[in-house]
Design a protein around this motif. Structure first.
Motif, PDB file in Angstrom:
ATOM      1  N   ASP A  62       0.840  -1.190   0.000  1.00 15.66           N
ATOM      2  CA  ASP A  62       0.000   0.000   0.000  1.00 15.66           C
ATOM      3  C   ASP A  62       0.884   1.253   0.000  1.00 15.66           C
ATOM      4  OD1 ASP A  62      -1.584   2.196   1.635  1.00 15.66           O
ATOM      5  OD2 ASP A  62      -3.046   0.817   0.757  1.00 15.66           O
ATOM      6  N   HIS A  65       1.378   2.717   3.463  1.00 15.74           N
ATOM      7  CA  HIS A  65       2.305   1.889   4.233  1.00 15.74           C
ATOM      8  C   HIS A  65       3.745   2.157   3.802  1.00 15.74           C
ATOM      9  CE1 HIS A  65       4.092  -2.307   5.068  1.00 15.74           C
ATOM     10  NE2 HIS A  65       4.161  -1.589   6.164  1.00 15.74           N
ATOM     11  N   LEU A 127      -1.647   1.310   8.783  1.00 16.58           N
ATOM     12  CA  LEU A 127      -2.902   1.499   8.051  1.00 16.58           C
ATOM     13  C   LEU A 127      -4.152   1.533   8.917  1.00 16.58           C
ATOM     14  CD1 LEU A 127      -2.103  -0.874   5.056  1.00 16.58           C
ATOM     15  CD2 LEU A 127      -1.820   1.604   5.194  1.00 16.58           C
TER      16      LEU A 127
END
Length: 136
Positions: A62, A65, A127
């Protein structure tokens, strides 16, 4: 960088190292820690984000992230010699020699490394807040 297709070349280089995304993340961590000790944080973010973000997205990481991984690495670089700009500020404010400040920081370096590994290998740490807010 785009004209020379540098992000594509670096993405292929990192993905050719290993099929395991955790190994590649460790290589990125080492790269960021080493480079972070030699340069300031702001230019590194501008230089390395367009180069390393395609590597991260190719691995299925992500972007939020990856941003946390990158900022943590480069933040550690701010307090690590030889450049360590924040380290020199701490030395000036405390009126201590840089050697004394570095020796007092040694236990914190170990803890920062542990936090970096947790952030890198447990994406939920980075997250949970964006997911809680419904951003992701």
């Amino acid at each position: 960088m785009t004209f020379m297709q540098l992000p594509t070349i670096i993405t292929e280089a990192f993905t050719s190292l290993s099929d395991n995304k955790y190994v590649i993340l460790m290589c990125i961590n080492i790269l960021l820690l080493v480079v972070g000790t030699l340069m300031d944080m702001a230019p590194l973010i501008l230089i390395l984000t367009p180069v390393l973000l395609p590597v991260a997205t190719t691995l299925g990481i992500d972007p939020v992230h990856f941003g946390m991984i990158m900022l943590t690495n480069l933040g550690i670089g701010l307090i690590t010699p030889p450049v360590g700009t924040v380290l020199f500020v701490a030395s000036a404010v405390s009126k201590q020699k840089i050697e004394q400040v570095v020796s007092a920081m040694l236990p914190f370096y170990g803890m920062l490394f542990i936090v970096l590994m947790l952030i890198t290998y447990i994406p939920a740490i980075s997250l949970w807040l964006p997911r809680l807010m419904g951003v992701m």
